[in-house]
Write a protein that holds these residues in place. Structure first.
Motif, PDB file in Angstrom:
ATOM      1  N   SER A  40      22.999  48.359  -5.154  1.00 27.12           N
ATOM      2  CA  SER A  40      24.379  47.858  -5.179  1.00 27.12           C
ATOM      3  C   SER A  40      24.976  48.010  -6.580  1.00 27.12           C
ATOM      4  O   SER A  40      26.156  48.345  -6.721  1.00 27.12           O
ATOM      5  CB  SER A  40      24.415  46.389  -4.742  1.00 27.12           C
TER       6      SER A  40
ATOM      7  N   HIS B 168      27.820  43.779  -3.113  1.00 29.60           N
ATOM      8  CA  HIS B 168      27.245  42.539  -3.639  1.00 29.60           C
ATOM      9  C   HIS B 168      25.850  42.729  -4.192  1.00 29.60           C
ATOM     10  O   HIS B 168      24.969  43.249  -3.521  1.00 29.60           O
ATOM     11  CB  HIS B 168      27.270  41.443  -2.575  1.00 29.60           C
TER      12      HIS B 168
ATOM     13  N   THR C 265      20.719  42.871   1.379  1.00 34.36           N
ATOM     14  CA  THR C 265      21.414  43.869   2.180  1.00 34.36           C
ATOM     15  C   THR C 265      20.547  44.258   3.372  1.00 34.36           C
ATOM     16  O   THR C 265      19.476  44.824   3.193  1.00 34.36           O
ATOM     17  CB  THR C 265      21.713  45.124   1.325  1.00 34.36           C
TER      18      THR C 265
ATOM     19  N   ASP D 119      24.832  52.436   1.566  1.00 34.00           N
ATOM     20  CA  ASP D 119      23.842  51.543   0.955  1.00 34.00           C
ATOM     21  C   ASP D 119      22.843  51.164   2.054  1.00 34.00           C
ATOM     22  O   ASP D 119      23.197  50.545   3.047  1.00 34.00           O
ATOM     23  CB  ASP D 119      24.603  50.313   0.430  1.00 34.00           C
TER      24      ASP D 119
HETATM   25 MG   LIG Z   1      22.097  45.689  -2.460  1.00 31.63          MG
END
Ligand SMILES: [Mg+2]
Ligand SMILES: Nc1nc2c(ncn2[C@@H]2O[C@H](COP(=O)(O)OP(=O)(O)OP(=O)(O)O)[C@@H](O)[C@H]2O)c(=O)[nH]1
Length: 196
Positions: A37, A51, A59, A75
């Motif tokens: 991130s 975030h 995540t 991501d």
């Molecule tokens: Mg992350």
């Protein structure tokens, strides 16, 4: 690329939720907490758009970031996080595998490893797995601001040796803190996707 506009288009858990666009996509993979991130935020000139957290494994979806309506950063959930259940881990694994092997728009994968330590068995396995599928790979060693410059050569050698790098496999030393390596990462992305 000069980035002004970014959107989190979708946090997907199933292929039918992936964007229907033809934009080229670049995936970011690596262990939980390695700095995926943070790398995303650096590339798009934002502080905390993707975030970041000190809580590993935060995540848990495939997050598609639309950059300038030209490409997506994807991501990918961090692997090697011990505290998720076995079932959860299998589900992530399947989702990641499906995305990485079947997504037509995917143009390359950025594999992040922690520059402060030797790559883990998970890192090596991921590199070999991506190589097996002939995906273009950029290895990025993160948190390099925590490493003394006198150790940089050692970091490069350690990563290349443990992953048994193929010829011309690129490796970039990166820091989200001082932005070292940012331009080089963008350069690779532009080359893979054709965007400018
Ligand atoms: Mg992350
Ligand atoms: N010093 C330093 N810290 C960093 C760097 N990149 C990330 N961090 C820190 O490492 C922690 C994890 O960063 P994230 O970017 O959230 O990591 P992630 O890979 O997205 O983690 P998950 O989403 O949990 O898989 C945060 O506390 C960041 O501030 C860096 O280049 N230098």
């Amino acid at each position: 690329m000069d980035v002004n506009h970014v959107d989190l288009t979708i946090s997907a858990v199933r292929p039918d939720q992936y964007p229907k666009t033809d934009y080229p996509e670049i995936a970011l993979v690596g262990r939980s907490n390695v700095g995926k991130s943070s790398l995303t935020n650096t590339l798009i000139n934002r502080k905390n758009f993707a975030h970041t957290s000190s809580q590993p494994g935060k995540t848990q979806t495939l997050n598609f970031y639309d950059v300038e309506d030209q490409l997506y950063f994807v991501d990918v959930p961090g692997y090697g996080y011990a505290k998720v259940s076995k079932k959860q881990r299998e589900n992530f694994g399947q989702m990641i595998e499906n995305y990485l092997t079947q997504r037509r728009q995917l143009r390359g994968v950025i594999l992040l490893v922690d520059g402060r330590h030797a790559p883990t068995a998970d890192d090596v396995q991921m590199y070999q797995w991506l190589s097996y599928y002939n995906l273009p790979i950029l290895v990025v060693a993160t948190k390099i601001d925590k490493v003394k410059p006198s150790q940089y050569t050692k970091v490069v050698k350690e990563v290349k040796t443990s992953m048994d790098f193929q010829d011309h496999q690129p490796l970039i030393l990166f820091s989200a803190t001082n932005k070292r390596g940012k331009d080089e990462v963008w350069h690779w992305i532009e080359k893979q996707t054709g965007v400018k």
